[in-house]
Scaffold this active site. Structure first.
Site, PDB file in Angstrom:
ATOM      1  N   HIS A  74       0.781  -1.019  -0.096  1.00 15.18           N
ATOM      2  CA  HIS A  74       0.038  -0.114   0.044  1.00 15.18           C
ATOM      3  C   HIS A  74       0.908   1.219   0.039  1.00 15.18           C
ATOM      4  CE1 HIS A  74      -4.242  -1.571   1.130  1.00 15.18           C
ATOM      5  NE2 HIS A  74      -3.599  -2.316   0.470  1.00 15.18           N
ATOM      6  N   TYR A 204      -8.952   6.212   6.994  1.00 14.84           N
ATOM      7  CA  TYR A 204      -9.216   6.696   8.510  1.00 14.84           C
ATOM      8  C   TYR A 204     -10.038   7.648   8.567  1.00 14.84           C
ATOM      9  CZ  TYR A 204      -4.953   4.022   9.777  1.00 14.84           C
ATOM     10  OH  TYR A 204      -3.792   2.968   9.971  1.00 14.84           O
ATOM     11  N   PRO A 296      -4.139   1.104  18.628  1.00 15.36           N
ATOM     12  CA  PRO A 296      -3.943   0.495  17.510  1.00 15.36           C
ATOM     13  C   PRO A 296      -3.857   1.566  16.214  1.00 15.36           C
ATOM     14  CG  PRO A 296      -5.776  -0.139  18.207  1.00 15.36           C
ATOM     15  CD  PRO A 296      -5.419   0.651  19.298  1.00 15.36           C
ATOM     16  N   LYS A 300       1.333   0.528  15.004  1.00 23.99           N
ATOM     17  CA  LYS A 300       2.850   0.443  15.477  1.00 23.99           C
ATOM     18  C   LYS A 300       3.184  -0.843  16.552  1.00 23.99           C
ATOM     19  CE  LYS A 300       4.344   3.596  13.377  1.00 23.99           C
ATOM     20  NZ  LYS A 300       4.556   3.120  11.968  1.00 23.99           N
ATOM     21  N   TYR A 388       4.267   6.814   9.788  1.00 25.64           N
ATOM     22  CA  TYR A 388       3.504   5.556   9.394  1.00 25.64           C
ATOM     23  C   TYR A 388       4.221   4.564   8.659  1.00 25.64           C
ATOM     24  CZ  TYR A 388      -1.049   3.225   8.177  1.00 25.64           C
ATOM     25  OH  TYR A 388      -1.819   2.397   8.207  1.00 25.64           O
TER      26      TYR A 388
END
Ligand code: FAD
Ligand code: DHB
Length: 395
Positions: A74, A204, A296, A300, A388
């Site tokens: 991704h 998100y 979450p 990580k 990220y």
């Protein structure tokens, strides 16, 4: 039975299995003790996002073949707020880095296979595991084997990789550790469903009714979460009610809706941050969730378990190959620098995206301004992307 090994490892999660396999490749022996059965550890549904560094590690240790075939690369995520979709482009903002979607239980299966193929010693269904003489030169582990027999392992070192509910951290004398903790006033309701992906990239979504995450596992299986009460009961949520909640929170200006399908797994996950310092007591070293827990939202936890294992393995290798203890002495400080940065990132993502009980309009406007800023500013986007895909391990 009296046993002996160089590094006794408690827990066959990502931290323990990675550590054991990296040590093996360096010629260092270990025994892994796991309280659950192999079938059970290979079935637990948890994480799904692997940082670039975790993927590189799996490949480097020879456990990356299936991951490279079945994992889904991704290159971005979508932040959805105020009915808008804003994309964060990872490779463009991080010199080509990305993440891989690959289920944690598949990582576990691949690592167990790699360990067992190379003659690794993993004892599943180990009962009543306890640790002794941690501040001596010869720490010990006692456990009951499958047949109920009592065994004792003499080790040079013990690695506590037994997660947030394990035995290692509580075996450290009170006063030798500092524990820093933050509870978040919500949880996540997670589902797995049989449906095609709703989106090419993870979404998100911030909504007044609460946060939603649209993730995936494969072209046929989807993973989705919505923010819920920390004590939410699964049986309050019929499939119809779940889909209505997702639809309400995921609405966009052009009427987008998630693809629905039969739900075959439902769980409620608590949200907290916890860090213990130092991640060592005598000859016991903590790695992964036994030393730190993150909410979450930043994806990580598994990745921190992997970086701890890497840092700890490097320190053991320096000890056994060059009789150097300096890296073992620095293990906690080195690992904690990365842990605290991931804790900050997870806290920041959580704070920006969730609806806090009792939040007023001012707080909500600030969250929206932050999302507008993060998605509109190249430097702010780059900071999100850099965290990220995973920060480097400091030397
Ligand atoms: P664990 O995976 O907890 O492994 C510890 C092992 O020790 C277990 O197998 C346990 O059975 C064993 N054990 C415990 N006590 C004993 C004992 N007394 N004796 C012997 N064995 C024992 N992280 C990410 O990076 N990305 C994500 O996308 C992500 N999503 C998540 C989604 C969910 C729903 C959840 C719950 C977590 C998620 N995480 C994510 C977090 C991630 O799953 C954990 O951080 C990770 O499992 C930590 O690995 P670990 O090896 O430290 O501990
Ligand atoms: C998943 C879990 C996360 O916590 C996250 O931030 C992204 C994806 C998942 O389970 O797919």
């Amino acid at each position: 039975m009296a046993l002996r090994t160089q590094v006794g490892i408690i827990g066959a999660g990502p931290a323990g299995l990675l550590l054991s396999h990296i040590l093996h490749l360096q010629g260092i022996e270990s025994i892994v003790l796991e309280k659950s059965s192999r079938d059970d550890v290979e079935a637990i549904i948890k994480a799904g996002v692997l940082e670039q560094g975790t993927v590189d590690l799996m490949i480097a240790i020879g456990a990356g073949e299936r991951l490279m075939k079945e994992g889904m690369r991704h290159e971005g995520i979508i932040l959805r707020f105020s009915g808008r979709d804003e994309r964060i482009d990872f490779p463009a903002l991080t010199d080509g880095k990305s993440v891989m979607i690959y289920a944690q239980h598949d990582v576990i299966k691949d690592l167990i296979e790699a360990r067992l193929e190379s003659g690794g010693d993993i004892r599943f269904e180990a009962r009543d595991v306890s640790v002794y003489d941690l501040d001596s030169d010869a720490p010990k582990i006692r456990f009951r084997g499958k047949e109920g027999e009592v065994n004792e392992i003499s080790c040079d070192f013990i690695a506590g990789c037994d997660g947030s509910q394990g035995v290692c951290r509580p075996s450290i004398p009170a006063g030798a550790l500092n524990v820093y903790e933050r509870l978040y006033p919500f949880g996540w309701f997670g589902i797995l469903c049989k449906a095609p992906p709703s989106s090419d990239e993870l979404i998100y979504a911030m909504h007044e009714r609460g946060f939603v995450l649209v993730s995936t596992r494969s072209p046929e299986i989807q993973r989705m979460y919505f923010q819920c009460e920390p004590t939410e009961r699964l049986d309050n949520w019929s499939d119809d009610r779940i889909w209505a909640e997702f639809r309400a929170r995921l609405q966009t200006r052009d009427g987008w809706a998630p693809k629905e399908g039969p739900i075959f797994s439902k769980t409620v996950i608590g949200m907290r941050s916890m860090v213990v310092e130092p991640m060592r007591y005598g000859r016991l070293f903590l790695a992964g969730d036994s030393a730190h827990v993150v909410p979450p939202t930043g994806a990580k936890g598994l990745n921190l378990a992997a970086s701890d294992a890497q840092i700890l393995a490097r320190a053991f290798a320096a000890y056994y190959k060059a009789r150097r203890s300096d890296l073992l002495g620095q293990y906690s400080a080195t690992a904690l620098r990365r842990v605290w940065k991931a804790t900050r990132f997870s806290w920041w993502m959580t704070s920006m995206l969730h609806t806090f009980p009792g939040a007023d309009v001012f707080q909500r406007r600030l969250q929206l301004a932050e999302l507008d800023y993060v998605t509109g500013s190249r430097v702010a986007c780059a900071a999100l992307a850099e965290n990220y895909v995973g920060l480097p391990i400091e030397q």
